[in-house]
Scaffold this active site. Structure first.
Site, mmCIF file in Angstrom:
data_model
loop_
_atom_site.group_PDB
_atom_site.id
_atom_site.type_symbol
_atom_site.label_atom_id
_atom_site.label_comp_id
_atom_site.label_asym_id
_atom_site.label_seq_id
_atom_site.Cartn_x
_atom_site.Cartn_y
_atom_site.Cartn_z
ATOM 1 N NE ARG A 92 0.132 80.295 47.732
ATOM 2 C CZ ARG A 92 1.162 79.568 47.287
ATOM 3 N NH1 ARG A 92 1.100 78.991 46.094
ATOM 4 N NH2 ARG A 92 2.245 79.439 48.013
ATOM 5 N NE ARG A 125 7.386 79.474 50.085
ATOM 6 C CZ ARG A 125 6.140 79.848 49.799
ATOM 7 N NH1 ARG A 125 5.568 80.802 50.504
ATOM 8 N NH2 ARG A 125 5.492 79.281 48.826
ATOM 9 N NE ARG A 148 1.502 77.412 51.396
ATOM 10 C CZ ARG A 148 2.146 77.007 50.314
ATOM 11 N NH1 ARG A 148 1.470 76.646 49.229
ATOM 12 N NH2 ARG A 148 3.458 76.961 50.287
HETATM 13 P P1 ADP Z 1 2.676 77.838 42.872
HETATM 14 O O1 ADP Z 1 1.941 76.515 42.977
HETATM 15 O O2 ADP Z 1 3.672 77.846 41.755
HETATM 16 O O3 ADP Z 1 3.255 78.287 44.160
HETATM 17 P P2 ADP Z 1 -0.007 79.000 42.624
HETATM 18 O O4 ADP Z 1 -0.668 78.298 41.493
HETATM 19 O O5 ADP Z 1 -0.413 78.638 44.000
HETATM 20 O O6 ADP Z 1 1.595 78.937 42.446
HETATM 21 O O7 ADP Z 1 -0.228 80.587 42.383
HETATM 22 C C1 ADP Z 1 0.259 81.549 43.330
HETATM 23 C C2 ADP Z 1 -0.766 82.647 43.489
HETATM 24 O O8 ADP Z 1 -0.851 83.415 42.272
HETATM 25 C C3 ADP Z 1 -2.189 82.208 43.795
HETATM 26 O O9 ADP Z 1 -2.776 83.170 44.631
HETATM 27 C C4 ADP Z 1 -2.868 82.181 42.422
HETATM 28 O O10 ADP Z 1 -4.273 82.419 42.513
HETATM 29 C C5 ADP Z 1 -2.176 83.338 41.724
HETATM 30 N N1 ADP Z 1 -2.002 83.125 40.280
HETATM 31 C C6 ADP Z 1 -1.711 81.996 39.611
HETATM 32 N N2 ADP Z 1 -1.583 82.204 38.286
HETATM 33 C C7 ADP Z 1 -1.794 83.529 38.095
HETATM 34 C C8 ADP Z 1 -1.797 84.405 36.943
HETATM 35 N N3 ADP Z 1 -1.569 83.933 35.717
HETATM 36 N N4 ADP Z 1 -2.041 85.714 37.143
HETATM 37 C C9 ADP Z 1 -2.293 86.204 38.382
HETATM 38 N N5 ADP Z 1 -2.286 85.461 39.505
HETATM 39 C C10 ADP Z 1 -2.044 84.138 39.375
HETATM 40 P P1 ADP Z 2 5.134 76.698 46.553
HETATM 41 O O1 ADP Z 2 3.772 77.277 46.566
HETATM 42 O O2 ADP Z 2 6.217 77.575 46.985
HETATM 43 O O3 ADP Z 2 5.447 76.039 45.267
HETATM 44 P P2 ADP Z 2 4.875 74.180 48.001
HETATM 45 O O4 ADP Z 2 3.491 74.034 48.483
HETATM 46 O O5 ADP Z 2 5.288 73.393 46.807
HETATM 47 O O6 ADP Z 2 5.157 75.719 47.783
HETATM 48 O O7 ADP Z 2 5.920 73.855 49.167
HETATM 49 C C1 ADP Z 2 5.801 74.410 50.444
HETATM 50 C C2 ADP Z 2 6.977 73.968 51.300
HETATM 51 O O8 ADP Z 2 6.999 72.540 51.439
HETATM 52 C C3 ADP Z 2 8.361 74.313 50.748
HETATM 53 O O9 ADP Z 2 8.762 75.632 51.087
HETATM 54 C C4 ADP Z 2 9.237 73.249 51.417
HETATM 55 O O10 ADP Z 2 9.502 73.570 52.774
HETATM 56 C C5 ADP Z 2 8.324 72.027 51.402
HETATM 57 N N1 ADP Z 2 8.486 71.229 50.171
HETATM 58 C C6 ADP Z 2 7.548 71.020 49.202
HETATM 59 N N2 ADP Z 2 8.026 70.245 48.224
HETATM 60 C C7 ADP Z 2 9.318 69.960 48.552
HETATM 61 C C8 ADP Z 2 10.353 69.218 47.933
HETATM 62 N N3 ADP Z 2 10.178 68.602 46.743
HETATM 63 N N4 ADP Z 2 11.554 69.149 48.562
HETATM 64 C C9 ADP Z 2 11.760 69.747 49.740
HETATM 65 N N5 ADP Z 2 10.830 70.460 50.382
HETATM 66 C C10 ADP Z 2 9.612 70.580 49.811
#
Ligand code: ADP
Ligand code: ADP
Ligand code: ZN
Length: 210
Positions: free
Chosen positions: A124, A168, A157
């Site tokens: 990502r 995670r 990140r």
């Molecule tokens: P989340 O918010 O649940 O952590 P993201 O939307 O950031 O997930 O997606 C995680 C990674 O996977 C990103 O690099 C994104 O571009 C990619 N991604 C999201 N949806 C798809 C999909 N349907 N197929 C392949 N890659 C995806």
């Molecule tokens: P992901 O792509 O895994 O969905 P996020 O961007 O939502 O990641 O979260 C990144 C980090 O921020 C988490 O690993 C956690 O440390 C913190 N975080 C985000 N949302 C929450 C929440 N609702 N409660 C506790 N920690 C959180």
């Protein structure tokens, strides 16, 4: 039309990707606790300093901190057509706190297997300025290393590096997976296959929020 939507699903399942599209399409506000926390870290605020110690290891930021932050955000919004919660709630305690603030219409659970999650997260790339997300293989930016939307330089990140990603996923299983049960009991869950073409998944997402 459902207006208060929680995006469930493990890290990397596509919550940000689908949530951003949905927000744009419906004019809903997307509230991402992860984006808020990263902004606080960048700005060097007290919240940011505290959150960083947890985020770097892939642990959750304490419930009271997150709940206070979200209450303030929700109250500051006033009346809006809808809200998409991305990355919140992540624990049963957070879900109970959200239920006290408003009525959740739908918890959308994106189902993706672990090996795929790991490949998504480690490749990502994120925009520091507008929070758009890309993938080196599946969703690359038009111009290498630059955000399509705002031109900023993309970055990886810290918590998307190998070792933290595994932690995670464990934290997700232990603390957040119980929410599937929580929203199932409330009759509010919809589970979708999160694997496949991003736009095809979006079509399914739109069907369940009707
Ligand atoms: P989340 O918010 O649940 O952590 P993201 O939307 O950031 O997930 O997606 C995680 C990674 O996977 C990103 O690099 C994104 O571009 C990619 N991604 C999201 N949806 C798809 C999909 N349907 N197929 C392949 N890659 C995806
Ligand atoms: P992901 O792509 O895994 O969905 P996020 O961007 O939502 O990641 O979260 C990144 C980090 O921020 C988490 O690993 C956690 O440390 C913190 N975080 C985000 N949302 C929450 C929440 N609702 N409660 C506790 N920690 C959180
Ligand atoms: Zn950008």
């Amino acid at each position: 039309m459902k207006s208060m939507i929680v995006l469930l699903g493990p890290p990397g399942s596509g919550k940000g990707t689908q949530g951003e599209k949905l927000g744009t399409e419906l004019g809903y506000v997307r509230l991402s606790t992860g984006d808020m926390l990263r902004e606080a870290v960048r700005n060097g605020t007290e919240l940011g300093k505290l959150a960083k110690t947890y985020m770097d290891s892939g642990a959750l930021v304490p419930n009271d901190v997150i709940i206070g932050l979200m209450k303030d955000k929700i109250n500051a919004l006033g009346k809006v057509p809808g809200i998409i919660f991305d990355g919140f709630p992540r624990t049963v305690e957070q879900a109970e706190a959200l239920d006290k603030e408003l009525n959740v219409d739908l918890a959308l659970n994106l189902d993706v297997a672990d090996d795929i999650l790991i490949e998504r997260l480690t490749k990502r790339r994120s925009c520091p300025d507008c929070q758009a997300v890309y993938h080196l293989v599946y969703n690359p930016p038009k111009c290498e290393g630059k955000c399509d939307k705002c031109g900023a330089e993309l970055y990886q990140r810290d918590d998307d590096k190998d070792a933290t990603v595994k932690n995670r996923l464990e934290v997700y299983r232990k603390n957040t997976l119980p929410l599937v049960d929580y929203y199932t009991k409330a009759g509010k869950i919809a589970t979708l296959n999160g694997v496949g073409d991003i736009n095809a998944i979006f079509e399914e997402v739109k069907k369940v929020i009707q």
